[in-house]
Write a protein that holds these residues in place. Structure first.
Motif, PDB file in Angstrom:
ATOM      1  N   GLN A  19       0.863  -1.168   0.000  1.00  0.00           N
ATOM      2  CA  GLN A  19       0.000   0.000   0.000  1.00  0.00           C
ATOM      3  C   GLN A  19       0.900   1.218   0.000  1.00  0.00           C
ATOM      4  N   SER A  20       0.776   2.059  -1.026  1.00  0.00           N
ATOM      5  CA  SER A  20       1.592   3.261  -1.049  1.00  0.00           C
ATOM      6  C   SER A  20       1.051   4.240  -0.013  1.00  0.00           C
ATOM      7  N   GLU A  21       1.876   5.184   0.355  1.00  0.00           N
ATOM      8  CA  GLU A  21       1.500   6.165   1.368  1.00  0.00           C
ATOM      9  C   GLU A  21       0.324   6.999   0.868  1.00  0.00           C
ATOM     10  N   PHE A  22      -0.616   7.269   1.754  1.00  0.00           N
ATOM     11  CA  PHE A  22      -1.802   8.050   1.409  1.00  0.00           C
ATOM     12  C   PHE A  22      -1.379   9.460   1.020  1.00  0.00           C
ATOM     13  N   ASP A  23      -1.806   9.889  -0.168  1.00  0.00           N
ATOM     14  CA  ASP A  23      -1.471  11.208  -0.686  1.00  0.00           C
ATOM     15  C   ASP A  23      -2.662  12.138  -0.459  1.00  0.00           C
ATOM     16  N   VAL A  24      -2.569  12.965   0.560  1.00  0.00           N
ATOM     17  CA  VAL A  24      -3.663  13.852   0.940  1.00  0.00           C
ATOM     18  C   VAL A  24      -4.021  14.797  -0.196  1.00  0.00           C
ATOM     19  N   GLU A  25      -3.034  15.384  -0.844  1.00  0.00           N
ATOM     20  CA  GLU A  25      -3.309  16.348  -1.922  1.00  0.00           C
ATOM     21  C   GLU A  25      -3.974  15.680  -3.118  1.00  0.00           C
ATOM     22  N   LEU A  26      -3.548  14.468  -3.452  1.00  0.00           N
ATOM     23  CA  LEU A  26      -4.173  13.741  -4.550  1.00  0.00           C
ATOM     24  C   LEU A  26      -5.627  13.418  -4.209  1.00  0.00           C
ATOM     25  N   ALA A 100     -10.740  14.454 -15.126  1.00  0.00           N
ATOM     26  CA  ALA A 100     -10.634  13.685 -13.877  1.00  0.00           C
ATOM     27  C   ALA A 100      -9.172  13.533 -13.469  1.00  0.00           C
ATOM     28  N   PRO A 101      -8.888  13.678 -12.172  1.00  0.00           N
ATOM     29  CA  PRO A 101      -7.524  13.427 -11.707  1.00  0.00           C
ATOM     30  C   PRO A 101      -7.196  11.941 -11.821  1.00  0.00           C
TER      31      PRO A 101
END
Length: 152
Positions: A19-26, A100-101
């Protein structure tokens, strides 16, 4: 017209259990996109599908339903989520999808499909629908601004 835009990983992507680190900005970019569609009045629903949750796949053989392993045979087939939008055309749906992002890993491919509405049905089929399911069809299609003469 209503369209469903489903999101899934590309076939080339190799899946790992890491699990990659949660990207808040993404994540916030995705939520801003939802907000933008909501503010524009085109977003009907948007949900992510929980890949860790149990699911099921139901198949049919000889007219009877049965449970099979699932819901997906391979992780590359897993749908990560969807947007349900109501817009004037396929071109408009495509323009929203292009905005869409991306980057959560389950949205490399966006598949856009038009949903069937009352204007897509032959009058005799529409009559059968309204006879067999009067309350469902009225509720399901009321926001589509259905021409009342078409339902009679």
């Amino acid at each position: 017209m209503r369209f469903i835009i489903t999101a899934q990983s590309s076939a080339e992507k190799t899946t790992t259990n890491q699990q990659s680190e949660f990207d808040v900005e993404l994540f916030k970019a995705y939520m801003r996109f939802n907000e933008e569609m909501h503010q524009a009045g085109v977003l009907v629903a948007s949900e992510g599908l929980n890949p860790a949750a149990k699911g099921a796949r139901i198949a049919v053989a000889k007219g009877k339903r049965y449970i099979v392993d699932g819901p997906f045979a391979e992780s590359k087939e897993l749908v990560g989520g969807f947007y349900l939008i109501e817009v004037g055309s396929l071109d408009e749906a495509i323009q929203w999808a292009l905005r869409a992002p991306s980057g959560l890993g389950t949205d490399d491919i966006l598949d856009i499909r038009q949903l069937t509405g009352p204007r897509d049905l032959l009058p005799e089929i529409l009559q059968l629908v309204t006879e067999a399911a009067p309350t469902w069809s009225a509720a399901a299609w009321q926001s589509l601004d259905m021409d009342k003469s078409q339902a009679s």
